[in-house]
Design a protein around this motif. Structure first.
Motif, PDB file in Angstrom:
ATOM      1  N   PHE A 103       0.836  -1.200   0.000  1.00  0.00           N
ATOM      2  CA  PHE A 103       0.000   0.000   0.000  1.00  0.00           C
ATOM      3  C   PHE A 103       0.877   1.259   0.000  1.00  0.00           C
ATOM      4  O   PHE A 103       0.646   2.197  -0.761  1.00  0.00           O
ATOM      5  CB  PHE A 103      -0.927  -0.011   1.221  1.00  0.00           C
ATOM      6  N   SER A 104       1.916   1.242   0.833  1.00  0.00           N
ATOM      7  CA  SER A 104       2.791   2.416   0.919  1.00  0.00           C
ATOM      8  C   SER A 104       3.512   2.649  -0.397  1.00  0.00           C
ATOM      9  O   SER A 104       3.647   3.784  -0.849  1.00  0.00           O
ATOM     10  CB  SER A 104       3.822   2.239   2.036  1.00  0.00           C
ATOM     11  N   LEU A 114       9.333  -2.245  -2.718  1.00  0.00           N
ATOM     12  CA  LEU A 114       9.022  -3.624  -3.095  1.00  0.00           C
ATOM     13  C   LEU A 114      10.306  -4.377  -3.438  1.00  0.00           C
ATOM     14  O   LEU A 114      10.464  -5.538  -3.087  1.00  0.00           O
ATOM     15  CB  LEU A 114       8.068  -3.642  -4.290  1.00  0.00           C
ATOM     16  N   ASP A 115      11.234  -3.676  -4.124  1.00  0.00           N
ATOM     17  CA  ASP A 115      12.488  -4.324  -4.493  1.00  0.00           C
ATOM     18  C   ASP A 115      13.319  -4.628  -3.251  1.00  0.00           C
ATOM     19  O   ASP A 115      13.820  -5.727  -3.072  1.00  0.00           O
ATOM     20  CB  ASP A 115      13.309  -3.411  -5.417  1.00  0.00           C
ATOM     21  N   MET A 119       9.488  -7.867  -2.017  1.00  0.00           N
ATOM     22  CA  MET A 119       8.057  -8.078  -2.183  1.00  0.00           C
ATOM     23  C   MET A 119       7.696  -8.260  -3.656  1.00  0.00           C
ATOM     24  O   MET A 119       6.575  -8.641  -3.972  1.00  0.00           O
ATOM     25  CB  MET A 119       7.286  -6.867  -1.652  1.00  0.00           C
ATOM     26  N   ASP A 120       8.638  -7.930  -4.562  1.00  0.00           N
ATOM     27  CA  ASP A 120       8.286  -7.977  -5.983  1.00  0.00           C
ATOM     28  C   ASP A 120       7.871  -9.366  -6.469  1.00  0.00           C
ATOM     29  O   ASP A 120       6.995  -9.463  -7.324  1.00  0.00           O
ATOM     30  CB  ASP A 120       9.404  -7.373  -6.857  1.00  0.00           C
ATOM     31  N   PRO A 121       8.426 -10.480  -5.918  1.00  0.00           N
ATOM     32  CA  PRO A 121       7.938 -11.790  -6.384  1.00  0.00           C
ATOM     33  C   PRO A 121       6.452 -11.993  -6.089  1.00  0.00           C
ATOM     34  O   PRO A 121       5.749 -12.650  -6.853  1.00  0.00           O
ATOM     35  CB  PRO A 121       8.781 -12.790  -5.590  1.00  0.00           C
ATOM     36  N   LEU A 122       5.973 -11.385  -5.012  1.00  0.00           N
ATOM     37  CA  LEU A 122       4.553 -11.501  -4.671  1.00  0.00           C
ATOM     38  C   LEU A 122       3.705 -10.808  -5.734  1.00  0.00           C
ATOM     39  O   LEU A 122       2.622 -11.275  -6.072  1.00  0.00           O
ATOM     40  CB  LEU A 122       4.304 -10.866  -3.296  1.00  0.00           C
ATOM     41  N   GLY A 123       4.225  -9.717  -6.267  1.00  0.00           N
ATOM     42  CA  GLY A 123       3.486  -8.999  -7.293  1.00  0.00           C
ATOM     43  C   GLY A 123       3.488  -9.722  -8.631  1.00  0.00           C
ATOM     44  O   GLY A 123       2.472  -9.781  -9.322  1.00  0.00           O
ATOM     45  N   SER A 124       4.628 -10.326  -8.976  1.00  0.00           N
ATOM     46  CA  SER A 124       4.714 -10.921 -10.309  1.00  0.00           C
ATOM     47  C   SER A 124       4.108 -12.323 -10.355  1.00  0.00           C
ATOM     48  O   SER A 124       3.688 -12.773 -11.411  1.00  0.00           O
ATOM     49  CB  SER A 124       6.167 -10.934 -10.789  1.00  0.00           C
TER      50      SER A 124
ATOM     51  N   ARG B  99      11.523  -5.279 -13.756  1.00  0.00           N
ATOM     52  CA  ARG B  99      11.580  -5.125 -12.304  1.00  0.00           C
ATOM     53  C   ARG B  99      11.992  -6.447 -11.658  1.00  0.00           C
ATOM     54  O   ARG B  99      11.533  -7.512 -12.047  1.00  0.00           O
ATOM     55  CB  ARG B  99      10.212  -4.736 -11.767  1.00  0.00           C
ATOM     56  N   GLY B 100      12.865  -6.356 -10.700  1.00  0.00           N
ATOM     57  CA  GLY B 100      13.249  -7.532  -9.927  1.00  0.00           C
ATOM     58  C   GLY B 100      14.065  -8.549 -10.693  1.00  0.00           C
ATOM     59  O   GLY B 100      14.120  -9.717 -10.312  1.00  0.00           O
ATOM     60  N   ALA B 101      14.707  -8.121 -11.795  1.00  0.00           N
ATOM     61  CA  ALA B 101      15.499  -9.069 -12.582  1.00  0.00           C
ATOM     62  C   ALA B 101      16.886  -9.245 -11.960  1.00  0.00           C
ATOM     63  O   ALA B 101      17.531  -8.272 -11.587  1.00  0.00           O
ATOM     64  CB  ALA B 101      15.615  -8.571 -14.016  1.00  0.00           C
TER      65      ALA B 101
END
Lengths: 388, 243
Positions: A103-104, A114-115, A119-124, B99-101
């Motif tokens: 959210f933030s 996120l990086d 947290m980015d794996p949760l998004g992708s 992103r995230g790569a």
């Protein structure tokens, strides 16, 4: 507040655990000025080492007693019950923390959150991420301490029958530590790179705590001998380490000029596998505490010590709230980094953690009081002893 | 009691002037000042040859989406910075990223670009994802060396671009080990390392600090930062291709 504190415990363990939780909150806020005063600045060991060691210590006391009274199966079941509590707390914290960070990141337009916090794996790949989180194979940043603790307790449940033979237990634990470090074994992680805290290595620190905390039937716990040469040895290790760490933080160019393999050695100090220097730092500090702080030291009951003791006794809720608060603190400092905000973040943070401990202690007392009054036989003391 | 004694401090903190966000004016940083020791002495021979022919194609790859407001992206600004520095050269910049790569994933994107875009110079931004996930250091080093070798075989120069300055990574992610690894690989391969972490730390000390800027000033700070990074990269290219 005094009446909320469970006094029959070793308050030394509680207060240092309280301090460790407070430091974890402080250290998790990047750019927090208070972070310059926590142990990681002047010692190889930081708050995590203190937390794990004292978890072992408390576990040795509580489950050791239960073991001798009720036998292995019952004691192990209690440990597994505790694992269940920790697991539920971890999953709840996972949901709260990812929601908070996500959210933030969206509201403040900071994809970097996120990086950085993984947290980015949760998004992708959200569905796989949820499954992997439940299996503890996906641990975003800061959500790696409770999984460590969960696996340590599982191993502890298996190792309980050995608790009466401390040297054998220590020997096996040390052998596993050496093997794991030598072969680079770690539990797998979905995002690669293994666990941030490798439980197979960290178990040694936990077992050290268990062995020191455990009191065999009818006898006192293992009394560490107070020897001048041991104290001198501990200081001879801790003081140069402090100098080196202070230099590493404040004058890295000075450190680079030290001849010999020292800088290479320092760079090899890893956290995942509990580097021997980290282990030794914590053990040396613990030894000095045992030598110079008697169990019944008056200051442990003084009013300024009470908040930290209480936080140490209510470790699980305080830890979880601390993670949530530390991210709020980060956002606050990114908004304004002046003295006023720094003071507000740290003071408010501490007060909220303390408040959580008070509420948890008060509620726990009510529940136990009600149960004891309703039951024909009060529960044995050990069963009421939380270890986290 | 504790609570009573802390209350005045708390109130003081809440009412102190400037307790809220103060939109301090962005510092001018007119030259995006860069200490000379943060410029790498390694050379870029193929880029130099391309400059002499008057055409330079640069391929940029990293763990960020190469889309967004064009003016805010450093690779878009890089072309302007190079145009200012080398007006006689026609510069084209292309960006690849996700992103995230991880380093390996970025390399896959870059390799596709090597074939289609035929760059003279590749800029490989990496290290952030590895540090955040504490990925295996040896694997990271192997990926970097392998990518650099393949880039050379394809006939292009390559530079490594460090992670952005981040208080979080510095405190919680052991970023130094990954930066050291990048420094080592760059030195061993004799290629320039773009020390963005160090640049940004210096700029942050002078007030251009993305992690400490108010919400209102953020877009301006971000644009300024991209401009500074682009100018620093251009300065490095200039230094590495001087006769």
């Amino acid at each position: 507040m005094q009446h909320l504190i469970r006094g029959a415990r070793d308050l030394r363990a509680d207060i240092f655990r309280g301090v460790a939780l407070w430091f974890i909150f402080i250290n998790h806020i990047p750019g927090n000025w208070a972070g310059w005063f926590t142990t990681r600045n002047y010692s190889f060991a930081d708050a995590t080492e203190v937390f794990v060691f004292l978890a072992g210590y408390a576990g040795g006391i509580a489950y050791g007693k239960l073991m001798e009274r009720e036998g292995w199966f019952f004691a192990a079941s209690r440990v597994i019950g505790r694992v269940g509590t920790l697991y539920v707390a971890h999953i709840f914290l996972f949901v709260v923390f990812t929601a908070q960070v996500g959210f933030s990141a969206a509201t403040l337009d900071r994809a970097i959150y996120l990086d950085e916090l993984e947290m980015d794996p949760l998004g992708s790949d959200p569905y796989t991420a949820m499954l992997m989180a439940l299996l503890l194979l996906y641990q975003p940043a800061f959500l790696n301490i409770l999984p460590l603790y969960i696996v340590l307790l599982l191993l502890f449940a298996l190792a309980l029958p050995l608790i009466g033979r401390p040297w054998l237990l220590l020997g096996l634990s040390f052998a596993l530590y050496v093997l794991v470090r030598a072969l680079g074994i770690n539990l797998p992680s979905w995002t690669g790179g293994g666990w941030f805290f490798n439980p197979l290595a960290w178990q040694l620190l936990f077992v050290c705590g268990v062995v020191i905390g455990y009191a065999p039937p009818g006898r006192a716990a293992l009394a560490l001998p107070r020897r001048r040469w041991l104290i001198a040895l501990a200081l001879a290790f801790l003081i140069p380490s402090a100098a080196v760490m202070l230099a590493a933080w404040h004058a890295p160019q000075l450190l680079a000029e030290i001849p010999g393999p020292w800088t290479a050695l320092l760079q090899s100090v890893d956290k995942a596998g509990l580097h021997p220097l980290r282990l030794l730092s914590l053990l040396a500090m613990a030894y000095l505490v045992v030598c110079y702080v008697p169990r019944d030291a008056a200051w442990l009951r003084s009013s300024w010590a009470q908040p930290l003791v209480l936080m140490g006794q209510q470790a699980l809720p305080v830890f979880c709230v601390g993670i949530f608060l530390s991210f709020l603190g980060r956002i606050a400092l990114e908004k304004s980094d002046g003295f006023a905000m720094q003071a507000a973040v740290n003071i408010l943070g501490f007060l909220v953690l303390f408040g959580v401990a008070v509420i948890a202690a008060w509620y726990g007392q009510k529940v136990r009081g009600g149960r004891a009054a309703g039951a024909a036989q009060p529960l044995p003391a050990a069963m009421r002893t939380d270890t986290a | 009691m504790l609570r009573r004694s802390l209350l005045p401090i708390l109130l003081a903190a809440a009412t102190a002037p400037g307790a809220g966000a103060q939109p301090a004016a962005l510092p001018s940083l007119s030259a995006c000042a860069l200490p000379p020791d943060l410029i790498d002495p390694a050379r870029l021979p193929r880029t130099r040859a391309a400059l002499e022919r008057g055409r330079l194609r640069i391929l940029v790859g990293g763990s960020a989406e190469p889309t967004g407001t064009a003016t805010a992206l450093y690779h878009a600004r890089l072309r302007e910075a190079l145009n200012a520095l080398l007006p006689q050269v026609e510069v084209t910049v292309e960006a690849r990223g996700r992103r995230g790569a991880t380093a390996g994933e970025v390399w896959t994107l870059l390799e596709a670009g090597l074939a289609s875009f035929r760059p003279h110079l590749v800029i490989w931004q990496t290290g952030t994802v590895e540090a955040a996930r504490s990925l295996e250091l040896g694997e990271f080093v192997d990926k970097l060396s392998e990518g650099i070798t393949r880039c050379r075989i394809a006939g292009a120069d390559i530079m490594l671009l460090e992670p952005q300055f981040s208080r979080f990574l510095r405190a919680n992610a052991d970023i130094e080990r990954y930066r050291d690894a990048m420094r080592l690989v760059a030195a061993a391969e004799g290629i320039p390392l773009l020390r963005r972490f160090e640049w940004m730390r210096g700029w942050a000390e002078q007030g251009l600090d993305l992690e400490r800027v108010g919400q209102a000033d953020r877009p301006a700070a971000l644009a300024r930062l991209h401009e500074c990074v682009a100018q620093a990269i251009a300065a490095q290219i200039h230094a590495s291709t001087r006769p």
